[in-house]
Design a protein around this motif. Sequence first.
Motif, mmCIF file in Angstrom:
data_model
loop_
_atom_site.group_PDB
_atom_site.id
_atom_site.type_symbol
_atom_site.label_atom_id
_atom_site.label_comp_id
_atom_site.label_asym_id
_atom_site.label_seq_id
_atom_site.Cartn_x
_atom_site.Cartn_y
_atom_site.Cartn_z
ATOM 1 N N GLN A 83 1.666 7.854 3.809
ATOM 2 C CA GLN A 83 2.835 8.388 4.484
ATOM 3 C C GLN A 83 3.461 7.329 5.377
ATOM 4 O O GLN A 83 2.769 6.513 5.968
ATOM 5 C CB GLN A 83 2.445 9.614 5.313
ATOM 6 N N PRO A 84 4.773 7.330 5.505
ATOM 7 C CA PRO A 84 5.439 6.265 6.259
ATOM 8 C C PRO A 84 5.067 6.219 7.722
ATOM 9 O O PRO A 84 5.161 5.178 8.338
ATOM 10 C CB PRO A 84 6.932 6.585 6.070
ATOM 11 N N ASN A 85 4.668 7.360 8.301
ATOM 12 C CA ASN A 85 4.352 7.369 9.722
ATOM 13 C C ASN A 85 2.881 7.652 9.977
ATOM 14 O O ASN A 85 2.515 8.350 10.905
ATOM 15 C CB ASN A 85 5.207 8.415 10.446
ATOM 16 N N SER A 86 2.023 7.143 9.109
ATOM 17 C CA SER A 86 0.593 7.396 9.268
ATOM 18 C C SER A 86 0.025 6.574 10.400
ATOM 19 O O SER A 86 0.653 5.696 10.951
ATOM 20 C CB SER A 86 -0.148 7.059 7.968
ATOM 21 N N ASP A 87 -1.216 6.852 10.734
ATOM 22 C CA ASP A 87 -1.895 6.138 11.810
ATOM 23 C C ASP A 87 -2.612 4.894 11.321
ATOM 24 O O ASP A 87 -3.421 4.328 12.024
ATOM 25 C CB ASP A 87 -2.926 7.067 12.490
ATOM 26 N N ASP A 88 -2.319 4.456 10.089
ATOM 27 C CA ASP A 88 -3.046 3.308 9.546
ATOM 28 C C ASP A 88 -2.639 1.997 10.193
ATOM 29 O O ASP A 88 -3.349 1.011 10.078
ATOM 30 C CB ASP A 88 -2.799 3.199 8.045
ATOM 31 N N GLU A 89 -1.456 1.961 10.807
ATOM 32 C CA GLU A 89 -0.976 0.714 11.379
ATOM 33 C C GLU A 89 -1.417 0.563 12.825
ATOM 34 O O GLU A 89 -1.606 1.553 13.535
ATOM 35 C CB GLU A 89 0.559 0.665 11.315
ATOM 36 N N PRO A 90 -1.562 -0.669 13.300
ATOM 37 C CA PRO A 90 -1.847 -0.887 14.723
ATOM 38 C C PRO A 90 -0.756 -0.274 15.589
ATOM 39 O O PRO A 90 0.413 -0.255 15.210
ATOM 40 C CB PRO A 90 -1.867 -2.424 14.843
ATOM 41 N N ASP A 91 -1.156 0.205 16.775
ATOM 42 C CA ASP A 91 -0.189 0.949 17.583
ATOM 43 C C ASP A 91 0.955 0.084 18.081
ATOM 44 O O ASP A 91 2.030 0.584 18.372
ATOM 45 C CB ASP A 91 -0.900 1.640 18.760
ATOM 46 N N GLN A 312 3.354 -5.759 6.965
ATOM 47 C CA GLN A 312 2.051 -5.099 6.926
ATOM 48 C C GLN A 312 2.020 -4.043 5.824
ATOM 49 O O GLN A 312 1.015 -3.880 5.129
ATOM 50 C CB GLN A 312 1.728 -4.471 8.287
ATOM 51 N N ARG A 313 3.145 -3.325 5.649
ATOM 52 C CA ARG A 313 3.237 -2.353 4.552
ATOM 53 C C ARG A 313 3.132 -3.053 3.198
ATOM 54 O O ARG A 313 2.450 -2.579 2.282
ATOM 55 C CB ARG A 313 4.567 -1.601 4.639
ATOM 56 N N GLN A 314 3.797 -4.197 3.102
ATOM 57 C CA GLN A 314 3.749 -4.957 1.851
ATOM 58 C C GLN A 314 2.331 -5.437 1.563
ATOM 59 O O GLN A 314 1.880 -5.418 0.411
ATOM 60 C CB GLN A 314 4.698 -6.150 1.949
ATOM 61 N N PHE A 315 1.622 -5.840 2.616
ATOM 62 C CA PHE A 315 0.232 -6.271 2.455
ATOM 63 C C PHE A 315 -0.618 -5.128 1.909
ATOM 64 O O PHE A 315 -1.413 -5.309 0.983
ATOM 65 C CB PHE A 315 -0.312 -6.752 3.802
ATOM 66 N N LYS A 316 -0.456 -3.935 2.475
ATOM 67 C CA LYS A 316 -1.224 -2.776 2.015
ATOM 68 C C LYS A 316 -0.899 -2.442 0.562
ATOM 69 O O LYS A 316 -1.799 -2.125 -0.231
ATOM 70 C CB LYS A 316 -0.936 -1.568 2.910
ATOM 71 N N ASP A 317 0.389 -2.510 0.219
ATOM 72 C CA ASP A 317 0.786 -2.209 -1.160
ATOM 73 C C ASP A 317 0.156 -3.195 -2.138
ATOM 74 O O ASP A 317 -0.361 -2.807 -3.193
ATOM 75 C CB ASP A 317 2.303 -2.243 -1.284
ATOM 76 N N GLN A 318 0.195 -4.484 -1.771
ATOM 77 C CA GLN A 318 -0.388 -5.502 -2.639
ATOM 78 C C GLN A 318 -1.899 -5.315 -2.783
ATOM 79 O O GLN A 318 -2.459 -5.473 -3.866
ATOM 80 C CB GLN A 318 -0.098 -6.899 -2.069
ATOM 81 N N LEU A 319 -2.548 -4.977 -1.678
ATOM 82 C CA LEU A 319 -3.992 -4.769 -1.698
ATOM 83 C C LEU A 319 -4.348 -3.586 -2.584
ATOM 84 O O LEU A 319 -5.339 -3.621 -3.328
ATOM 85 C CB LEU A 319 -4.503 -4.540 -0.269
ATOM 86 N N THR A 339 1.693 -12.287 7.004
ATOM 87 C CA THR A 339 1.265 -11.229 7.927
ATOM 88 C C THR A 339 -0.250 -11.265 8.067
ATOM 89 O O THR A 339 -0.944 -11.858 7.248
ATOM 90 C CB THR A 339 1.724 -9.850 7.439
ATOM 91 N N CYS A 340 -0.758 -10.599 9.100
ATOM 92 C CA CYS A 340 -2.167 -10.693 9.467
ATOM 93 C C CYS A 340 -3.082 -9.958 8.484
ATOM 94 O O CYS A 340 -2.988 -8.735 8.345
ATOM 95 C CB CYS A 340 -2.374 -10.124 10.870
ATOM 96 N N PRO A 341 -3.988 -10.663 7.811
ATOM 97 C CA PRO A 341 -4.915 -9.988 6.886
ATOM 98 C C PRO A 341 -6.015 -9.218 7.611
ATOM 99 O O PRO A 341 -6.594 -8.295 7.038
ATOM 100 C CB PRO A 341 -5.497 -11.140 6.058
ATOM 101 N N TYR A 342 -6.316 -9.587 8.858
ATOM 102 C CA TYR A 342 -7.364 -8.872 9.615
ATOM 103 C C TYR A 342 -6.944 -7.426 9.846
ATOM 104 O O TYR A 342 -7.667 -6.493 9.500
ATOM 105 C CB TYR A 342 -7.631 -9.577 10.940
ATOM 106 N N TYR A 343 -5.760 -7.236 10.429
ATOM 107 C CA TYR A 343 -5.304 -5.875 10.684
ATOM 108 C C TYR A 343 -4.805 -5.200 9.408
ATOM 109 O O TYR A 343 -4.854 -3.978 9.278
ATOM 110 C CB TYR A 343 -4.211 -5.880 11.755
ATOM 111 N N GLY A 344 -4.349 -5.995 8.448
ATOM 112 C CA GLY A 344 -3.925 -5.415 7.179
ATOM 113 C C GLY A 344 -5.083 -4.781 6.428
ATOM 114 O O GLY A 344 -4.963 -3.677 5.885
#
Length: 916
Positions: A83-91, A312-319, A339-344
């Motif tokens: 979901q676009p507004n999920s809690d998966d991203e850093p605050d 970060q969204r693009q990183f998640k999609d690629q992963l 973009t940061c792979p640690y937080y991604g």
Amino acid sequence: MADGRGDRKFPAFPFQPYSIQIDFMNALYSSLDRGGISMLESPTGTGKTLSIICSALQWLADQKEKQKYLPSNPDQNGSSGDQPNSDDEPDWIRNFVVTKNDKVDDRKPTKKKYGVAIGKAEKRKNGESRKNLSSRSAEDKDIPTARKIDNVQKNDAGEELDEKEFLLEEYQSEDEEIGGVGRSKRKVGGVSVSSSSEEDDNQSDNEDEEGRLKVYFCSRTHSQLSQFVKELKKTSFASDMKVVCLGSRKNFCINEDVLKLGNSTRINERCLELQKNKKTEASKVKNLCTGGTARRTKATSGCPMLRKHKLQRQFKDQLSQQGAMDIEDLVHLGHSIGTCPYYGSRSMASVADLVILPYQSLLSKSSRDSLGLNLKNSVVIIDEAHNLADSLISMYDAKITSSQLEDVYFHLKSYLEKFHNLLGHGNRRYIQTLVVITQGFLQTLNEDCKDRASCPEDAGKFSNAKLLSDSSMAINDFLFELNIDNINFLKLLNYVKESNIIHKVSGYGSKLSTQQTDNMLNNNRAVGEDESTLSSFRALADMLLSLTYKNGDGRIIISRARTTASGLQGGYIKYVMLTGEKIFSEVADEAHAVILAGGTLQPVEETRERLFPWLPLDQLNFFSCNHIVPRESILPVAVSRGPTGRFVDFSYTSRSSPAVIEELGLLICNLVTVVPKGIVVFFSSFDYEGQIYNAWNASGILDRIKKKKRVFREPRKSNEVELVLKEYKETIGDPSSSRDLKSSTLNGAVLLAVVGGKVSEGINFSDGMGRCIVMVGLPYPNPSDIELVERIKHIDSLGDSNLSTPKFSVMDENDGGDAQTGFQILRSCGQKGKAYYENLCMKAVNQSIGRAIRHIGDYAAILLVDKRYALNPSKGSHPHPTNKLPKWIKDSFVPSTDSYGEVHRLLHQFFKFNKK
């Protein structure tokens, strides 16, 4: 347990599995079905990793398939992650606060600067709205608020910052007002606001969905995790399941300015500091309800690798699309996207089916909380579990050096002197408490502070200053000795966390250093000092935390400064955790199943007693299988005599004898003539390897060896090991390519390695790289190590509540005296303590000799060189060390030989037979 080979299918296994692999996979599958704690043993080189993958993930796939047909099982797993507004991203990426005409809806919690929600009820309690709160904050000249400090920074951008920047906010504990219950609070503008620390990751960015079934796989090193991913890619699960690999910031970071700091602690500190340095951007957005516009404030990270949410969204999609990726793959992906792979990678943990991570990330509660890992109803598989108990408790050790204490003491005193009249009562009281504690720690490490420039000017003599070397004591004894037993360390730690004092004080110290000079060189030095001070404060906080543990859970080690052969060794105070039962229970109680896997897990009873004593031994699920190689492919021999007929004895008192060192050299000279390709020789320590090498070099033995094989040495620096191994492998493949030797008679290479070093853990010497493994002596740990002695005494007391751990101190400064004291304690121990000491030795032996046999067609000779290996196991009151060799080695073991000539003959026949 259904172990029949026809009972289950493992279609993901990429090859035709051997019978022992089928047995292992069935045992693991049954253990997962049953739940609880299981121990599965499969020798190194038997395809254990691939068997774990195909069995555990097949079980996971079967469970998910079953859940589809359960009547009350709505498919909610993984949905929120997309979901676009999920809690998966850093605050700091997803933190949007929308306002209109500077008005806030009082019915909803509002996020403040410190990540704190002020609800309607709390606003009623304080009798004012947020707007009034802002006005009051600006008008209240007596209280230095964060808002006023921010204004100072903005107005003076590019100029010298006002010192109010470093002033702490008003602080008082809530329990001082509400009967001792509740969290700490800081006063902002006269209004108490619950707060949380933003400099660490204690709040999860992406908590797992409650009860989501997944598999957590962890191992000791990043290289072992990469090997796991490599094996995973051989199966269909690499693309069929969501997989994520987690790791440390040091391994993931792609910010060159941060990465060049080198030290893991400094990298962590700098990364977290950058998250505090958020930039605020304001933009106008359309208000769909009113047709007007609203101002949207977006908080962005101070790190350039985290500023763009879309990346970060693009990183998640690629992963998600590319399937299983190891740490190197993720870092490459982060570089390519920017973009940061640690937080991604962290953001994917909540929706993954398989999470691959190092020991410390899963076994440390603070790390689990930081990463948002929810173990409930999931499976935890811990590979390389042969030293799990020691690895687990070492994660909770804490250490602070005398130089770090002096650094913290100086900065606290300077800060208190500067801001004493501006600080509120609460801040002054807590800072003074920190000064007293730091001063007390320094007193323990200085025999006479009056004559030492580095000691606090007002510090007196420590009451037990006559102790000249290492000593240990229980936590309560330590607190009473320093007269700080009346301090509430939980409240003090909460203050350190809530008040942000670490960054305030170190920042002020950095400014003082910067103001002393205008040139760039010294300015850069000051920044380095600031980072070092942060590390010093963090070390102090870790020590304070250790003082809150139960008195019997660990010991305080006090090591005073001394002069050693390598120079002056600074003093330190260290907390050593001794029991892992409570720590492990936090994992075992939450997870559906915990699997301990390894090549050699014996003795099982020791592991059970140290980690899960509540589980009766007869209820522990244990499985062990044999090796895949035939017996004729292994030649393990106990070598008690060298080529001249002398006994070889590498015990502590004999190993430095010139005769013993020469006999070993002559033995290697003979081996290079009969062993093809590569020989790996393991020594007990780098120091002893150096002593042997120098003696051989002086006597000419080294030159004799080099006429047949090129000689390599394991480097002390782990980052240099890969290059040495590469050259060693190339020499094995083409000996004549050696750059430094012209002889055409070269037939391979010799690698001098160290037990417990990089080479002995996780490095494979398959085929020609390890045709012969030579274990020199019995690598018992150094008996002068006071931490080891404390562990031995603790283990010796397990199961006997009447035994207490006595105070122990080593009074002699020389190594021999310390070792003799250690041996005396070992002799006075009971069977458990002695067995533990011997187990440490034989586990190290088994790990090292297991490097050679890597597949079913491999073969190698294993020489255990020491007369103690050849003693008759039937004699003596105590179990012989060779009884603790793995079963696949014991089955072929030659326990004694009359002379080296017999050994040479056995080797010649062995290699002639296997060369066919």
